[in-house]
Design a protein around this motif. Structure first.
Motif, PDB file in Angstrom:
ATOM      1  N   SER A 187       6.117  -2.487  -0.231  1.00 24.16           N
ATOM      2  CA  SER A 187       5.341  -2.314   0.892  1.00 24.16           C
ATOM      3  C   SER A 187       4.482  -3.408   1.404  1.00 24.16           C
ATOM      4  O   SER A 187       4.374  -3.592   2.697  1.00 24.16           O
ATOM      5  CB  SER A 187       4.655  -0.837   0.686  1.00 24.16           C
ATOM      6  OG  SER A 187       5.545   0.069   0.273  1.00 24.16           O
ATOM      7  N   GLU A 189       4.545  -6.276   0.611  1.00 19.62           N
ATOM      8  CA  GLU A 189       5.174  -7.646   1.175  1.00 19.62           C
ATOM      9  C   GLU A 189       5.894  -7.427   2.486  1.00 19.62           C
ATOM     10  O   GLU A 189       5.888  -8.229   3.467  1.00 19.62           O
ATOM     11  CB  GLU A 189       6.392  -7.738   0.216  1.00 19.62           C
ATOM     12  CG  GLU A 189       7.165  -9.128   0.548  1.00 19.62           C
ATOM     13  CD  GLU A 189       8.271  -9.291  -0.594  1.00 19.62           C
ATOM     14  OE1 GLU A 189       9.151 -10.079  -0.153  1.00 19.62           O
ATOM     15  OE2 GLU A 189       8.229  -8.630  -1.650  1.00 19.62           O
ATOM     16  N   GLU A 190       6.425  -6.234   2.843  1.00 24.19           N
ATOM     17  CA  GLU A 190       6.799  -5.870   4.137  1.00 24.19           C
ATOM     18  C   GLU A 190       5.760  -6.000   5.159  1.00 24.19           C
ATOM     19  O   GLU A 190       5.984  -6.529   6.321  1.00 24.19           O
ATOM     20  CB  GLU A 190       7.530  -4.388   3.976  1.00 24.19           C
ATOM     21  CG  GLU A 190       8.215  -4.190   5.327  1.00 24.19           C
ATOM     22  CD  GLU A 190       8.692  -2.655   5.230  1.00 24.19           C
ATOM     23  OE1 GLU A 190       9.274  -2.166   6.280  1.00 24.19           O
ATOM     24  OE2 GLU A 190       8.720  -1.783   4.096  1.00 24.19           O
TER      25      GLU A 190
END
Length: 204
Positions: A187, A189-190
């Protein structure tokens, strides 16, 4: 086959080749001289890196098979690493449930770290740093209730080993804890990717 990884912040510089020219012959590139120059630079950079309060870099080598050329290559790597002040890991020996007991005892006594996942409860009797990955559900002969065991004779080995993981309560909880971190890491990273895209749009 030997695979190697080096973790460090050392930067490699551009440098001229060391050449030896003979009339009417090919120019010889002296890898030995160039290697010595690189090692001198790495040695200095390692000293500066550690003096700044950072951890000592280390060289990890994984050797697969018994190829003599690979063994020689790994030996040269570890010697070079020691020469510049870098730590370098380990001879890996793989045993299994069919390894003769005397050989198994010999390897586990000599090993610094032993990781067990053979699939047979209470298989191992010796060890140094003992990581027990095995798990078995066996009926307790006294209470008739199911009980979890590892591959290691825990009560016996804990008197000889320096460190040991129990079953249950050792490797299992750590695996679960690390697994539940993955959704959060993905999450985050996103989110970083989305921020980068938004900044790119705003800049354009």
């Amino acid at each position: 086959m030997a695979a190697t990884s080096l973790r460090s912040s050392c930067c490699l510089r551009h440098r001229p080749f060391h050449l030896a020219a003979v009339p009417n012959e090919a120019v010889v590139i002296s890898g030995r001289k160039l290697a010595q120059q690189i090692k001198q630079e790495v040695r200095q950079e390692v000293e500066e890196w550690v003096a700044s309060g950072n951890k000592l870099p280390y060289l990890s080598v994984t050797l697969a098979g018994e190829n003599p050329a690979s063994h020689s290559y790994v030996l040269n790597k570890t010697r070079a690493a020691a020469d510049v002040g870098i730590n370098s890991d380990a001879t890996v020996t793989i045993c299994h449930r069919y390894t003769p007991k005397e050989q198994l005892k010999k390897h586990t006594i000599l090993a610094d770290i032993v990781v067990y996942a053979a699939g047979i409860p209470n298989l191992i009797k010796e060890g140094a740093t003992v990581i027990d990955v095995g798990i078995h559900r066996v009926q307790d002969p006294i209470t008739a209730k199911p009980k979890l065991f590892g591959d290691v004779d825990f009560e016996g080995v804990r008197k000889k080993a320096g460190y040991i993981t129990p079953v249950p309560g050792g490797v299992g909880p750590m695996i679960v804890a690390m697994l539940i971190r993955i959704p959060l890491l993905l999450s985050l990273e996103e989110q970083e990717v989305l921020k980068s895209k938004e900044l790119g749009v705003a800049t354009n």
